[in-house]
Motif scaffolding. Sequence first.
Motif, short mmCIF file in Angstrom:
data_model
loop_
_atom_site.label_atom_id
_atom_site.label_comp_id
_atom_site.label_asym_id
_atom_site.label_seq_id
_atom_site.Cartn_x
_atom_site.Cartn_y
_atom_site.Cartn_z
N ILE A 279 -5.00 25.36 -3.04
CA ILE A 279 -5.41 24.33 -3.99
C ILE A 279 -6.90 24.48 -4.32
N CYS A 280 -7.70 24.81 -3.32
CA CYS A 280 -9.14 24.88 -3.52
C CYS A 280 -9.55 26.07 -4.39
N SER A 281 -8.63 26.97 -4.70
CA SER A 281 -8.96 28.11 -5.57
C SER A 281 -8.59 27.83 -7.02
N MET A 282 -7.93 26.71 -7.30
CA MET A 282 -7.54 26.35 -8.66
C MET A 282 -8.57 25.42 -9.29
N THR A 283 -8.61 25.43 -10.62
CA THR A 283 -9.34 24.39 -11.33
C THR A 283 -8.42 23.18 -11.47
N SER A 284 -8.98 22.06 -11.82
CA SER A 284 -8.17 20.86 -11.96
C SER A 284 -7.14 21.02 -13.08
N GLN A 285 -7.51 21.72 -14.15
CA GLN A 285 -6.56 21.91 -15.24
C GLN A 285 -5.43 22.83 -14.83
N HIS B 211 0.83 -1.20 0.00
CA HIS B 211 0.00 0.00 0.00
C HIS B 211 0.86 1.25 0.00
N VAL B 212 0.28 2.33 -0.49
CA VAL B 212 0.89 3.65 -0.40
C VAL B 212 -0.12 4.61 0.20
N GLU B 213 0.40 5.59 0.92
CA GLU B 213 -0.45 6.64 1.49
C GLU B 213 -0.36 7.87 0.61
N LEU B 214 -1.50 8.49 0.33
CA LEU B 214 -1.54 9.68 -0.51
C LEU B 214 -2.54 10.68 0.04
N ASP B 215 -2.36 11.95 -0.33
CA ASP B 215 -3.17 13.05 0.21
C ASP B 215 -4.11 13.58 -0.86
N VAL B 216 -5.39 13.68 -0.54
CA VAL B 216 -6.41 14.09 -1.50
C VAL B 216 -7.07 15.38 -1.05
N GLN B 217 -7.21 16.32 -2.01
CA GLN B 217 -7.95 17.55 -1.79
C GLN B 217 -8.87 17.79 -2.98
N LEU B 218 -9.74 18.80 -2.85
CA LEU B 218 -10.64 19.16 -3.94
C LEU B 218 -10.21 20.49 -4.56
N THR B 219 -10.27 20.55 -5.89
CA THR B 219 -10.04 21.82 -6.58
C THR B 219 -11.34 22.62 -6.63
N VAL C 290 -7.65 15.91 -6.29
CA VAL C 290 -6.28 15.92 -6.77
C VAL C 290 -5.36 15.47 -5.63
N ILE C 291 -4.13 15.08 -6.00
CA ILE C 291 -3.18 14.54 -5.03
C ILE C 291 -2.14 15.61 -4.71
N PHE C 292 -2.20 16.14 -3.50
CA PHE C 292 -1.23 17.13 -3.05
C PHE C 292 -1.32 17.23 -1.53
N HIS C 293 -0.19 17.43 -0.87
CA HIS C 293 -0.18 17.41 0.59
C HIS C 293 -0.57 18.74 1.21
N ASP C 294 0.02 19.84 0.76
CA ASP C 294 -0.22 21.13 1.39
C ASP C 294 -1.51 21.76 0.89
#
Length: 564
Positions: free
Chosen positions: A265-271, A229-237, A243-247
Amino acid sequence: CRKLRMERRGAWLGVWVKSGADRSGVRGRRVVCEMGMMKESSLPGHAWPLRARTEVKYPLQKNIVRFVMGHPRKNVPCVQLRDSDAAEFAIVVEAGAMSECIAIRDGFCEEWIDVEYEDIEQLEIMFRVQKSGVEIGRLAILGTDLRERQGSLRKPLMENIVIGYLTIDYLVVTNLPAAAMARVEDGISNVRPPRFVGHRGSGAKGTSPYMENTVLSFINATRTADVTHVELDVQLTRDGVPVIFHDFHVPLKMKDEKPSCMVPICSMTSQQFIDLDQAVLSADDTSYLSDDDSSSRPRTSDRATFQKPRARVELGGPVKDLMPRLADICNECPVEVGLMIELKYPTAEYLEECKIHYPNRNLFADRVLETVLETEGNSRRSIIFLSFDADLAMIFRAKQSRYPVYFLSEEYGDNSGDPTTEYHDWRSIRAENAVDFAKAASLHGNVFFVDVLLQKPYLAERAHQNGLFLMTYGKANSNTAIVEKQLKLKVDGVIADNVNLLTTELLGTEANESEEEKTTKSSSDTPTSDILTKRSTSKASSVTSLNEVESGSSPPAPGESMTA
């Protein structure tokens, strides 16, 4: 005042006032003074309710509103009367055919109440407050009062005239959209937790040559049979894409090398997120800490972004990769690669400090679950959700019963029960409370900072006695001696940087790499485009999940998997 204690922290002066219950029932307050101005600060002085008054089956078939009497986060009691010092009441909660009577002691209740509904616009809930068996006041709460979907309400209690106020904390939990609900299978997909988990893949920045939280890092971490397994960080754009990003912020590097700007991150679009230049910066570096902060406690980047950056470090090692969405991970990683998805959600204090707007928890959960369920291969993939946010963990548990949900504790070993910590959720700032909450919310396990477990080894037995699995994380998990101590405590799994080296030293295994993986590993200067063309042929299929439960076998008990 029975006791007065003053303590200096930087430019702030905190004054603790501890007194007997006043008319509001508040037993303690913290007043913070700065430059002549005063404000009341959060004091986590009362434990959160740890059992449900009403029974609700998971996954939810109807929407619910979860009520907590009072506001434990702010230590505000439930009932505040104008001309009475009483702290014990009974409250009758009526909604449709439901009628429950709960006891209020010392201003709070030990139980929460779930009220089911179909149309929130038609919802009406009556609260009748009784004292010594006699009704002294009542109020009605309508669905329109809950438009924020989460928060606290302070409403006047009426009995011909206003006699006081009733304070409640509420959380609206909606069921999954019909399309996603149709794809949810019954039963936990993977009972046994993983033994070894790669932290952000092959490791956080500075511990691995691979850029953290990327497909390359995940495949590299799971190239041996001992790491599944791997651990990953998920947020919403901004457009609701996981999307996968820690901060929570991306420090963007400017061409003129002047101080970078912090973009949420939440102020960006996914693109916009995908198109970010690879030379992004990480706030994990200790140079982000202010000069007067000499604390040795590990600070997460979520906290470090409060500080002004004095140095900039590129994210990850020399082997770069694209910054992925959750859908990219689900589609490009082999199904043998299990995912421990950390659900990143800012605290109320962080949102207030940074002045950012974050999507509500129900939308967050729906988008992540829809993305996971839409990928066909995920039906055969081991997936576990975990979060520091107690309400978000509870929502993920309520919306589905397919994937296990673990609760992360915010205790770091030197902030045990410290009310001055910037996180004021009593459910998470103490590991003992985290165990109690996970049990009450029907979660599947806890994840602790490894130093806390070593200081409090009894936590392992406490978690297992409550039917919970236990895992740990932290830099110390790269030390084989530390991991061996946890094996003796029957810890179920560890999350570690450079996890391949850990398993090699601990178990004496060797990485079973294909020729293509060896080429990728030795060619750190190879262009990213060339590496991306090879990863689809990487020998990730050699990863054998240690967590598959054989057909017909009974589920393992907590504490057994690490020593099996």
